[in-house]
Design an enzyme around this catalytic site. Structure first.
Site: not given
Length: 695
Positions: A19, A21-26, A151
Site C-alpha cells: 500500500a 498513501g500520501g506520505m507513507a508506504e506499507i 478514523d
C-alpha cells in the site's frame, strides 16, 4: 497488486509494497537474517523527502506513542520503531487477510448479502478492541490516556483469513499524551465516517468512535454506503441530518432482524447521550444479540467465510510469498562472501557453502549467480553471532545444516577445536536477542506450534492402571494410565486400544487439528468403561456415517439421545443413517434442555466415514470468561468433573456460574500457572496472566 521490492532496510528485508498513501508506504517484510522468515511483519515508513514535514512527523510519532503499549487481540500489535536512511518507520503485526471494504466489495460482486451473524461478530470484536484503547492507562503512571481513534472506517478494520478481527491506524488518534491539539477548523478523519460532534467541532469522547463503528455495521448489513455524496460537503450535510436520513438496515436487507435494527440505530443516534455510552456497552449488546439470534454460531465461521470469499487470492499470495522469500534467502547467503585478499591464519575457519543456480533470484544485475558455485568464507576468530534460529544445529562432525541452502562444512580451528560449539551457541543467543528486540517471545517456538496446529492433535487418557498397554493403529505408543499422547495425526480415523491382561478398551476416534481430547478409560474385570456404541435405526439398505457430538461447554450431560437411543456420555458418538430425519436430545443440570431435528446429508459427507457436529448448550445462569496469557497456553478447566481444554487467548467464552480452578499450561516451554476464578451471572471476567517456569 503488491509491488516486488527485495531491498534491505536496516535489520529488515522488504519483500513487497502492499500500500502507499500520501506520505507513507506499507511493506511486507522479514528479518534480514539467515533463515529469518519465521515471522512476516509490516513496515510502515515515511516516504523519502517527507521527513521534514513536521505535521506528518507529528502524526507518525503520535501513532507510535499511542499504540506502543497496546496488547489486545483486536488491535494490531506494534513491535518496533526507529529511523533508517533518514526515514522514520514502524514495524508491526502482519494481518494475513483483507479489510472490511474489500469484504463488502467482494460480497457485492458475488451478488450475496453479508451474513448477519458475521457482521455482528466482526463489529463486536472491533468494539472490544476500541474499548481497550478508550480505557487504556499509562503503564508507568497509571493515568488514563483518553484515547479516541477518530478514523474508524471499513478500511481500518482488518479480517485475517484465520478469522481474527483487528483495528488498525491510530495515526490521528486523540490522546492526552498528544503534544499538539487539532487546529481550529480542521476535521480529522474520513468524511463518510465522521460523527456529528466531529463536524461541529465539539469535544470528543469514546461515543464518537461508537457512532463511526455504527456506520460500519450499517454498511456491512446493507452492502452500501450510509452517507453517500457527490462531495465532502454533501456528505457532511447528510451526517448532520442523520436523525432523519438514517433508516433501519432491514429496509435494505430483509435478513436483518428488528433486534439488530435497534442496536444499529442506537449506535447512530445524533445526540451522544442517546447512544451506547461506551464501546463495551455496544459490544455487549451485539454479543447478547448474536447468541440469541444464532445459538450455534462459532467464531471460526468467519475464517471459513473469508477463505471461501478470497480462495483464489490466498493461493496466489502464498506462491508469491514463497517466491519472494526464496529470493531473499539467496541474496542473504551471498553476504557471507569474503573481501578479496583476505589471509587465513591459524585461528581462521574455512566455510564452503553451496548455493543454488541463477534462476533462483531475480537480482542478476547485482549478483551473477551462474559464477557462484562455491563460496569460501575466511573468518578470523569465532563465527559471527548471526541471528539464526537454533535449528541450524551442529552435529558430531562439526557440520551445520542450513535450511533451504544445501550444506556448509566447517573446518575446526587447529587450536582448541571449539569453533562449532561457539558458533552454534552464538546463533542460539542471537536468535533470542533478535526476538526480544522485536518484542516477540522466542518466535521459532511459537512458530513450531502454529505450523503443526492444524495437522496434529493430542489425546489425554485418564485412568489408573500402571500395566495397561496403549496402542494406536496397531502401534504401541505408551505404557500405563494415565497417559498423554501427543503429535497424533488429525482429520483421519484412529483406532485406540488399551489393554491389560484381563481387559481391553477399544475406540475409534477422529481428532481435529490442535484438539486436546480427554478420554476416561477404566479397566475393570472384563468390562470396558464405555457402553458399546449405539446404532440409530438405520434402514437395512441405507448408507450411514459415524457421528461425533462436540458438546460445549465441557462437562458431562445427564442424557444424550438420538432418535431415542442413548449415547455414551463421555464420548457421544453413534452410527446414523444419511439423508434421514434425526432428533437429538440433551439434558444437563444447570442448562436449558436441548432438542434439535436435523439430517446428515450424503452430499455434505461425501466419502467421509465420520462426521463431527458441534452443540452449544445454553446455561440457565452463566457469565463470560476471557483469558490472555504470556506466552500462549492451554487452559485446563474442570466442569462437572470433566476436563475442558481451550487455547489462549480466548474472549467472552460462555461459562456456567461457579468457582473454577484453571490450570494454564505451556508444555513446550515448561511453564504453567493455576488461577481461581469466580464466574458470576451476566458478568465478564477478564484474566491477564504471566506463566511461570515449573519448579
Amino acid at each position: 497488486m503488491a509491488k516486488e521490492v527485495l531491498k534491505k532496510f536496516g535489520r529488515y528485508f522488504l519483500l513487497d509494497q502492499i500500500a502507499q498513501g500520501g506520505m507513507a508506504e506499507i511493506y511486507r517484510a522479514r528479518l534480514a537474517a539467515a533463515d529469518g522468515a519465521g515471522r512476516l511483519i509490516v513496515i510502515k515508513r515515511i516516504q523519502a523527502g517527507y521527513g521534514a514535514n513536521s505535521e506528518f512527523l507529528q502524526m507518525f510519532r503520535s501513532e507510535i506513542k499511542v499504540t506502543m503499549g497496546f496488547n489486545h487481540p483486536n488491535i494490531v500489535q506494534l513491535y518496533d520503531y526507529g529511523e533508517e536512511q533518514s526515514q522514520p518507520y514502524i514495524a508491526m503485526e502482519l494481518v494475513d487477510g483483507k479489510n472490511l471494504r474489500q469484504f463488502i466489495g467482494r460480497a457485492n460482486e458475488s451478488k450475496q448479502k453479508f451474513p448477519v451473524e458475521l457482521a455482528a461478530h466482526i463489529i463486536e470484536q472491533a468494539a472490544s478492541g476500541l474499548h481497550y484503547a478508550h480505557t487504556f492507562k499509562d503503564k508507568i503512571s497509571g493515568k488514563h490516556l483518553n484515547i479516541i481513534h477518530r478514523d474508524i472506517s471499513p478500511q481500518n478494520v482488518l479480517i485475517s483469513y484465520d478469522g481474527n478481527v483487528k483495528v488498525i491506524d491510530f495515526g490521528i488518534a486523540k490522546a492526552s499524551t498528544n503534544s499538539e491539539a487539532t487546529r481550529a477548523g480542521v476535521i480529522k478523519g474520513k468524511p463518510s465516517y465522521l460523527s456529528p460532534e466531529q463536524i461541529s467541532g465539539e469535544n470528543l469522547d469514546a461515543r464518537s468512535d461508537v457512532f463511526a463503528l455504527g456506520i460500519v455495521l450499517w454498511e456491512l448489513l446493507a452492502g452500501k454506503k450510509l452517507f453517500p455524496g457527490e462531495n465532502d460537503l454533501a456528505i457532511l450535510k447528510l451526517i448532520e441530518s442523520c436523525q432523519t436520513h438514517v433508516k433501519p438496515p432491514s429496509t435494505v436487507n430483509s435478513n436483518v432482524p428488528k433486534e439488530l435494527d435497534y442496536i444499529v440505530l442506537k449506535a447512530l443516534a445524533k445526540q451522544p447521550e442517546k447512544r451506547y455510552q461506551t464501546a463495551e456497552e455496544f459490544q455487549r449488546a451485539l454479543h447478547r444479540f448474536l447468541y440469541a439470534f444464532s445459538a450455534e454460531f462459532n467464531p471460526g465461521d468467519l475464517s471459513y467465510y473469508a477463505k471461501d470469499l478470497f480462495k483464489d487470492e490466498i493461493v496466489e499470495d502464498r506462491k508469491l510469498i514463497q517466491k519472494l522469500n526464496d529470493k531473499v534467502e539467496q541474496l542473504l547467503s551471498l553476504e557471507l562472501a569474503p573481501a578479496k585478499g583476505a589471509a587465513q591464519s591459524d585461528s581462521e575457519a574455512t566455510m564452503t557453502m553451496r548455493v543454488r543456480g541463477a534462476n533462483a533470484t531475480g537480482s542478476r544485475e547485482v549478483f551473477d549467480m551462474k559464477a557462484v558455485e562455491k563460496v569460501q568464507v575466511v573468518q578470523t576468530g569465532p563465527l559471527p553471532a548471526a541471528p539464526a534460529r537454533p535449528r541450524m544445529a551442529t552435529n558430531s562432525t562439526g557440520s551445520i545444516s542450513i535450511p533451504r541452502q544445501s550444506t556448509a562444512h566447517i573446518q575446526a580451528p587447529k587450536k582448541g577445536g571449539r569453533l562449532s560449539f561457539v558458533g552454534a551457541a552464538a546463533a542460539v543467543i542471537a536468535a533470542v536477542f533478535v526476538a526480544s528486540e522485536l518484542g516477540v517471545q522466542i518466535p521459532y517456538l511459537s512458530e513450531v506450534m502454529d505450523e503443526k496446529a492444524d495437522k496434529e492433535a493430542s489425546l489425554v487418557l485418564e485412568g489408573d492402571h500402571k500395566n495397561a498397554e496403549i496402542m494406536i493403529d496397531g502401534k504401541r505408543v505408551a505404557q500405563g494410565l494415565p497417559a498423554t499422547i501427543k503429535k497424533l495425526p488429525a482429520g483421519r480415523a484412529l483406532r485406540l486400544i488399551v489393554k491389560s491382561p484381563t481387559d481391553q478398551f477399544e475406540r475409534e476416534l477422529m481428532l481435529r487439528g490442535g484438539e486436546n481430547r480427554v478420554l476416561s478409560v477404566k479397566l475393570q474385570g472384563l468390562a470396558v468403561a464405555e457402553a458399546p456404541r449405539k446404532q440409530a435405526r438405520t434402514p437395512a439398505a441405507g448408507k450411514g456415517v459415524l457421528l461425533h457430538l462436540q458438546i460445549t461447554p465441557g462437562g458431562l450431560p445427564a442424557r444424550v439421545e438420538i432418535n431415542g437411543e442413548a449415547l455414551s456420555l463421555r464420548d457421544p458418538s453413534i452410527d446414523v443413517p444419511l439423508d434421514s430425519p434425526l432428533e437429538l436430545v440433551i439434558d444437563r443440570p444447570g442448562f436449558r434442555p436441548f432438542r434439535r431435528e436435523f439430517v446428515v446429508s450424503s452430499q455434505q459427507v461425501g466419502a467421509q466415514k465420520e462426521w463431527m457436529m458441534e452443540v452449544q448448550l445454553e446455561p440457565l445462569s452463566f457469565g463470560f470468561l476471557s483469558i490472555r496469557t504470556s506466552p500462549s497456553a492451554e487452559a485446563h478447566i474442570t466442569i462437572d468433573g470433566h476436563k475442558w481444554v481451550k487455547k489462549t487467548p480466548f474472549q467472552d467464552e460462555k461459562m456456567p456460574v461457579g468457582t473454577y480452578n484453571i490450570r494454564l499450561v505451556n508444555d513446550l516451554l515448561g511453564m504453567e500457572k493455576v488461577v481461581t476464578v469466580n464466574i458470576q451471572q451476566s458478568k465478564v471476567i477478564n484474566l491477564e496472566e504471566k506463566l511461570e517456569i515449573r519448579n
